[in-house]
Design a protein around this motif. Structure first.
Motif, PDB file in Angstrom:
ATOM      1  N   LYS A   1       0.857  -1.192   0.000  1.00 33.21           N
ATOM      2  CA  LYS A   1       0.000   0.000   0.000  1.00 33.21           C
ATOM      3  C   LYS A   1       0.890   1.239   0.000  1.00 33.21           C
ATOM      4  CE  LYS A   1      -3.717   2.222   2.591  1.00 33.21           C
ATOM      5  NZ  LYS A   1      -4.603   2.072   3.757  1.00 33.21           N
ATOM      6  N   VAL A   2       0.689   2.113  -0.973  1.00 33.69           N
ATOM      7  CA  VAL A   2       1.494   3.332  -1.110  1.00 33.69           C
ATOM      8  C   VAL A   2       1.105   4.319  -0.009  1.00 33.69           C
ATOM      9  CG1 VAL A   2       2.047   5.290  -2.602  1.00 33.69           C
ATOM     10  CG2 VAL A   2       1.792   3.004  -3.585  1.00 33.69           C
ATOM     11  N   LEU A   3       2.123   4.818   0.708  1.00 35.60           N
ATOM     12  CA  LEU A   3       1.898   5.743   1.815  1.00 35.60           C
ATOM     13  C   LEU A   3       2.250   7.188   1.470  1.00 35.60           C
ATOM     14  CD1 LEU A   3       3.457   3.592   4.679  1.00 35.60           C
ATOM     15  CD2 LEU A   3       1.040   3.782   4.037  1.00 35.60           C
ATOM     16  N   SER A   4       3.331   7.368   0.672  1.00 37.28           N
ATOM     17  CA  SER A   4       3.783   8.725   0.359  1.00 37.28           C
ATOM     18  C   SER A   4       4.720   8.709  -0.836  1.00 37.28           C
ATOM     19  CB  SER A   4       4.506   9.339   1.559  1.00 37.28           C
ATOM     20  OG  SER A   4       5.692   8.604   1.841  1.00 37.28           O
ATOM     21  N   PHE A   5       4.963   9.891  -1.368  1.00 37.79           N
ATOM     22  CA  PHE A   5       5.934  10.073  -2.443  1.00 37.79           C
ATOM     23  C   PHE A   5       7.183  10.736  -1.877  1.00 37.79           C
ATOM     24  CE2 PHE A   5       1.856  10.366  -4.822  1.00 37.79           C
ATOM     25  CZ  PHE A   5       2.034   9.252  -5.623  1.00 37.79           C
ATOM     26  N   ASN A   6       8.315  10.524  -2.556  1.00 37.41           N
ATOM     27  CA  ASN A   6       9.510  11.245  -2.150  1.00 37.41           C
ATOM     28  C   ASN A   6       9.457  12.645  -2.752  1.00 37.41           C
ATOM     29  OD1 ASN A   6      10.209  11.057  -4.868  1.00 37.41           O
ATOM     30  ND2 ASN A   6      12.232  10.262  -4.475  1.00 37.41           N
ATOM     31  N   GLU A   7      10.423  13.467  -2.392  1.00 32.99           N
ATOM     32  CA  GLU A   7      10.511  14.803  -2.972  1.00 32.99           C
ATOM     33  C   GLU A   7      10.741  14.653  -4.470  1.00 32.99           C
ATOM     34  OE1 GLU A   7      13.390  18.684  -2.667  1.00 32.99           O
ATOM     35  OE2 GLU A   7      13.182  17.407  -0.917  1.00 32.99           O
ATOM     36  N   GLY A   8       9.992  15.352  -5.268  1.00 31.13           N
ATOM     37  CA  GLY A   8      10.091  15.232  -6.713  1.00 31.13           C
ATOM     38  C   GLY A   8       9.150  14.190  -7.288  1.00 31.13           C
ATOM     39  N   ARG A   9       8.507  13.410  -6.413  1.00 37.63           N
ATOM     40  CA  ARG A   9       7.537  12.379  -6.826  1.00 37.63           C
ATOM     41  C   ARG A   9       8.124  11.388  -7.838  1.00 37.63           C
ATOM     42  NH1 ARG A   9       2.010  13.643  -5.814  1.00 37.63           N
ATOM     43  NH2 ARG A   9       1.423  12.786  -7.830  1.00 37.63           N
ATOM     44  N   THR A  10       9.405  11.009  -7.647  1.00 41.62           N
ATOM     45  CA  THR A  10      10.044  10.053  -8.549  1.00 41.62           C
ATOM     46  C   THR A  10      10.076   8.637  -7.983  1.00 41.62           C
ATOM     47  OG1 THR A  10      12.222  10.632  -7.670  1.00 41.62           O
ATOM     48  CG2 THR A  10      11.485  11.809  -9.643  1.00 41.62           C
ATOM     49  N   SER A  11       9.623   8.479  -6.730  1.00 40.34           N
ATOM     50  CA  SER A  11       9.481   7.161  -6.114  1.00 40.34           C
ATOM     51  C   SER A  11       8.462   7.287  -4.986  1.00 40.34           C
ATOM     52  CB  SER A  11      10.823   6.641  -5.583  1.00 40.34           C
ATOM     53  OG  SER A  11      11.286   7.442  -4.515  1.00 40.34           O
ATOM     54  N   ALA A  12       8.072   6.137  -4.444  1.00 37.47           N
ATOM     55  CA  ALA A  12       7.075   6.138  -3.365  1.00 37.47           C
ATOM     56  C   ALA A  12       7.511   5.211  -2.249  1.00 37.47           C
ATOM     57  CB  ALA A  12       5.718   5.686  -3.909  1.00 37.47           C
ATOM     58  N   ASP A  13       7.022   5.507  -1.052  1.00 44.30           N
ATOM     59  CA  ASP A  13       7.192   4.629   0.100  1.00 44.30           C
ATOM     60  C   ASP A  13       5.873   3.902   0.315  1.00 44.30           C
ATOM     61  OD1 ASP A  13       9.848   5.338   0.706  1.00 44.30           O
ATOM     62  OD2 ASP A  13       9.176   7.101   1.809  1.00 44.30           O
ATOM     63  N   ALA A  14       5.979   2.637   0.678  1.00 40.47           N
ATOM     64  CA  ALA A  14       4.777   1.812   0.868  1.00 40.47           C
ATOM     65  C   ALA A  14       4.984   0.904   2.065  1.00 40.47           C
ATOM     66  CB  ALA A  14       4.519   0.981  -0.389  1.00 40.47           C
ATOM     67  N   THR A  15       3.906   0.259   2.464  1.00 35.88           N
ATOM     68  CA  THR A  15       3.974  -0.735   3.528  1.00 35.88           C
ATOM     69  C   THR A  15       3.484  -2.072   2.976  1.00 35.88           C
ATOM     70  OG1 THR A  15       3.423  -1.205   5.838  1.00 35.88           O
ATOM     71  CG2 THR A  15       1.679  -0.241   4.494  1.00 35.88           C
ATOM     72  N   PHE A  16       4.120  -3.129   3.430  1.00 36.19           N
ATOM     73  CA  PHE A  16       3.806  -4.483   2.981  1.00 36.19           C
ATOM     74  C   PHE A  16       2.375  -4.853   3.372  1.00 36.19           C
ATOM     75  CE2 PHE A  16       3.639  -9.056   3.834  1.00 36.19           C
ATOM     76  CZ  PHE A  16       4.117  -9.569   2.641  1.00 36.19           C
ATOM     77  N   VAL A  17       1.654  -5.481   2.436  1.00 44.91           N
ATOM     78  CA  VAL A  17       0.303  -5.966   2.707  1.00 44.91           C
ATOM     79  C   VAL A  17       0.310  -7.496   2.775  1.00 44.91           C
ATOM     80  CG1 VAL A  17      -2.070  -6.092   1.856  1.00 44.91           C
ATOM     81  CG2 VAL A  17      -0.796  -3.940   1.681  1.00 44.91           C
ATOM     82  N   THR A  18       0.797  -8.132   1.693  1.00 42.66           N
ATOM     83  CA  THR A  18       0.807  -9.601   1.650  1.00 42.66           C
ATOM     84  C   THR A  18       1.717 -10.069   0.511  1.00 42.66           C
ATOM     85  OG1 THR A  18      -0.568 -11.576   1.565  1.00 42.66           O
ATOM     86  CG2 THR A  18      -1.194  -9.787   0.115  1.00 42.66           C
ATOM     87  N   LYS A  19       2.104 -11.331   0.603  1.00 45.20           N
ATOM     88  CA  LYS A  19       2.819 -11.966  -0.503  1.00 45.20           C
ATOM     89  C   LYS A  19       1.770 -12.415  -1.522  1.00 45.20           C
ATOM     90  CE  LYS A  19       6.359 -15.420  -1.404  1.00 45.20           C
ATOM     91  NZ  LYS A  19       7.282 -16.396  -0.801  1.00 45.20           N
ATOM     92  N   ALA A  20       2.029 -12.146  -2.783  1.00 44.99           N
ATOM     93  CA  ALA A  20       1.052 -12.490  -3.835  1.00 44.99           C
ATOM     94  C   ALA A  20       1.161 -13.957  -4.224  1.00 44.99           C
ATOM     95  CB  ALA A  20       1.265 -11.604  -5.047  1.00 44.99           C
TER      96      ALA A  20
END
Length: 120
Positions: A101-120
């Motif tokens: 689940k995406v939580l935030s973007f880095n400065e410049g919006r060139t990557s995102a931080d997320a938290t693990f939900v499940t193994k697919a």
């Protein structure tokens, strides 16, 4: 061969020339890779991220690395967009497919931080 003879000097010069050529080729290759990485970064800054905050995405883990947060994170891409995923269980490794689940973007919006939900 006699030390100092023209044949020994020529052989030594040839070895030095080959070593210099190898070094120049390696440095030039690194510069090419650095330029390509910079171009990709600039292109990423010019486009809208293909992910949205609060949404969950499925992707393959390309590597596990230490993040600026100080913890190990899984790195993956969604449509070429880098996602750093925290709280990944110890049994997750490179090549595994996960949902995060995406939580935030880095400065410049060139990557995102997320938290693990499940193994697919």
């Amino acid at each position: 061969m006699i030390p100092g003879s023209p044949l020994v000097v020529a052989a030594a010069a040839a070895v030095v020339l080959l070593v210099l050529l190898a070094v120049v080729t390696r440095v030039r290759g690194s510069s090419s890779e650095a330029r390509e990485s910079e171009r990709a970064h600039e292109a990423a800054q010019e486009r809208d991220p293909p992910v949205e905050i609060g949404e969950t995405y499925e992707f393959g883990v390309t590597e596990l690395t230490d993040h600026h947060s100080g913890s190990e994170v899984a790195v993956g891409k969604v449509e070429g967009f880098v996602v750093f995923t925290e709280d990944v269980p110890n049994d997750i490794g490179k090549g595994d497919v996960i949902r995060a689940k995406v939580l935030s973007f880095n400065e410049g919006r060139t990557s995102a931080d997320a938290t693990f939900v499940t193994k697919a």
